[in-house]
Design a protein around this motif. Structure first.
Motif, PDB file in Angstrom:
ATOM      1  N   UNK A  42    -123.911 -41.847 -46.489  1.00 54.37           N
ATOM      2  CA  UNK A  42    -123.064 -42.384 -47.549  1.00 54.37           C
ATOM      3  C   UNK A  42    -122.916 -41.387 -48.691  1.00 54.37           C
ATOM      4  N   UNK A  43    -124.002 -40.700 -48.999  1.00 55.67           N
ATOM      5  CA  UNK A  43    -123.989 -39.772 -50.143  1.00 55.67           C
ATOM      6  C   UNK A  43    -123.314 -38.450 -49.819  1.00 55.67           C
ATOM      7  N   UNK A  44    -123.222 -38.077 -48.545  1.00 53.91           N
ATOM      8  CA  UNK A  44    -122.669 -36.758 -48.186  1.00 53.91           C
ATOM      9  C   UNK A  44    -121.350 -36.843 -47.438  1.00 53.91           C
ATOM     10  N   UNK A  45    -120.857 -38.038 -47.133  1.00 51.91           N
ATOM     11  CA  UNK A  45    -119.683 -38.160 -46.259  1.00 51.91           C
ATOM     12  C   UNK A  45    -118.418 -37.555 -46.864  1.00 51.91           C
ATOM     13  N   UNK A  46    -118.347 -37.465 -48.187  1.00 51.89           N
ATOM     14  CA  UNK A  46    -117.174 -36.870 -48.816  1.00 51.89           C
ATOM     15  C   UNK A  46    -117.261 -35.351 -48.905  1.00 51.89           C
ATOM     16  N   UNK A  47    -118.403 -34.782 -48.496  1.00 52.53           N
ATOM     17  CA  UNK A  47    -118.558 -33.324 -48.490  1.00 52.53           C
ATOM     18  C   UNK A  47    -117.945 -32.757 -47.217  1.00 52.53           C
ATOM     19  N   UNK A  48    -117.968 -31.449 -47.111  1.00 55.47           N
ATOM     20  CA  UNK A  48    -117.487 -30.821 -45.890  1.00 55.47           C
ATOM     21  C   UNK A  48    -118.361 -31.235 -44.714  1.00 55.47           C
ATOM     22  N   UNK A  49    -117.823 -31.260 -43.494  1.00 54.37           N
ATOM     23  CA  UNK A  49    -118.600 -31.704 -42.328  1.00 54.37           C
ATOM     24  C   UNK A  49    -119.926 -30.971 -42.158  1.00 54.37           C
TER      25      UNK A  49
END
Length: 464
Positions: A42-49
């Protein structure tokens, strides 16, 4: 006496249902272990893959998280709620909604209910709030404005107190000795504080001790963490100090302060550091995200290859130790040397007792002498017919017998059970064992015809 009551409840009243009950507890712990991964996603899903994939791989193959997600214990649930409480509090800092303050209070109460060391969240919240005020140069206002809002703090604290009241209320209703819902909470808080001042069992770098060592947790973390994870983490710390990667206070302050708070607590295992792990995984994922974009002239794919290589090394290192995640040590520690460096829940959490019984059946052992200290279960619970050591055994192994020796007994027996010293310092430390069961048992198969032994028995088995 909670240990006596628990023993009576599990091993006497519900002996036939013991494993079903245990599995229920384990699945609950597994649920929260998976929850840690969900929060990381949830915390990293908006970052690059590269960032969120790295976070999930580092989490899924983190040996300490894996080990204690399969155990019916409080370490993993407290880690989940600790991490969730920090994330909720950060949301409170960003948007100042009352709902996030209430969520923080609820999650903090659940973290403390799971394990009292989670009360270290309070000073972490205070420092994060102060840093946020200083960073944005906000004015102090009590009930309004995008500022340091005391109303939210009061609401979050009230919810925390209310949930503690609700969680402990059944004890007051059904136990006449439980005077009020906060009595048990207060008692456990005193127990937590005593962990700093009261000496406990400790085995570290070849020595048993009643004193904590300030190097214990740093060394234990380095030994029980995969080499690639440790390399990435050191790189993250270096780049963070050089301000080459952007790090928010909530990402680095909680693990730093938690480590500082826990360093003087009884040295009983790297599992005590678990609440810091999700934050360390995040830091490592951010570094791998930067490395993924690295394209030097002499090799445009170098960064991507390094990320894939580090994640593969991390995964294979852990899988090669399967299924004994509790006894995992990094690739530089030989199997035979694990017992020298660390003990207790780093090596032996009773996980190999059932394996010992299975090995005895498969090998057809007829006469078994047992030397055991620690662990919750007597091997006879699983059907192992064992005998205690005798005075005659101290002089040397007797023909026909099999001697099964628990490693915790060798590590801590002489210090905490002095009458076990003759066994711990006998021929078992010089004679090479016939074999091992997991990381916590060695055994000696002595050839010859089994002979009766009528010499005085020793109290060679001590379990909780």
């Amino acid at each position: 006496n909670d240990q006596l009551r628990a023993h009576h409840f599990f091993f006497e009243l519900n002996k036939n249902n013991f494993e079903k009950m245990l599995w229920c507890g384990r699945f609950l712990t597994l649920f929260f272990g998976l929850g840690i991964g969900w929060l990381l996603f949830i915390k990293t899903q908006d970052s690059q893959p590269a960032v969120w994939i790295s976070a999930l791989v580092l989490w899924a193959f983190e040996p300490t998280i894996l080990a204690f997600s399969g155990i019916s214990g409080s370490d993993i649930p407290s880690t989940f709620f600790f991490f969730a409480a920090i994330l909720a509090f950060q949301k409170h800092l960003e948007i100042k909604r009352l709902s996030w303050a209430l969520a923080t209070g609820i999650l903090t109460s659940m973290a403390a209910f799971s394990k009292f060391s989670s009360l270290f969240l309070l000073p972490i919240f205070i420092i994060l709030e102060i840093l946020n005020v200083l960073r944005f140069k906000k004015k102090f206002r009590i009930f309004s404005g995008n500022s340091w809002n005391l109303k939210n703090w009061i609401a979050g604290t009230a919810v925390f107190i209310f949930f503690i009241f609700i969680l402990y209320l059944p004890g007051t209703l059904f136990d006449k000795n439980h005077s009020n819902p906060f009595a048990y909470f207060q008692m456990n808080l005193k127990v937590l504080l005593s962990y700093v001042s009261v000496p406990g069992q400790n085995y570290f770098l070849g020595y048993g001790s009643r004193e904590s060592h300030w190097l214990y947790f740093p060394v234990a973390f380095a030994l029980k963490t995969t080499v690639p994870f440790f390399i990435i983490l050191v790189t993250a710390i270096k780049l963070g100090l050089q301000k080459k990667i952007p790090l928010a206070p909530w990402q680095w302050l909680p693990p730093l302060l938690f480590f500082f708070f826990i360093i003087n607590v009884q040295n009983m295992g790297v599992r005590y550091l678990l609440p810091a792990y999700p934050f360390l995984i995040l830091l490592c994922a951010l570094v791998l995200g930067q490395l993924w974009k690295w394209k030097p002239r002499w090799g445009p794919r170098t960064g991507k290859m390094m990320v894939v290589g580090l994640l593969l090394w991390h995964s294979v290192s852990v899988l090669s130790n399967y299924p004994d995640m509790i006894g995992y040590f990094n690739d530089f520690i030989p199997e035979s040397k694990k017992v020298y460096y660390l003990g207790d829940s780093n090596l032996d959490f009773g996980q190999d007792v059932k394996k010992l019984v299975v090995a005895a059946r498969q090998k057809g052992w007829r006469g078994i002498k047992l030397a055991q200290m620690g662990g919750p279960i007597d091997p006879s619970f699983y059907g192992l017919d064992w005998k205690p050591w005798t005075q005659k055994d101290l002089a040397g192994p007797q023909p026909g017998w099999v001697y099964a020796v628990n490693m915790t007994m060798l590590q801590l027996g002489p210090l905490f059970q002095p009458d076990l010293t003759p066994i711990a310092q006998s021929w078992v430390i010089d004679l090479p064992p016939t074999g091992r069961v997991g990381n916590s048992w060695i055994y000696f198969e002595v050839p010859g015809e089994l002979q009766p032994d009528s010499s005085p028995a020793l109290s060679s088995v001590r379990i909780f």
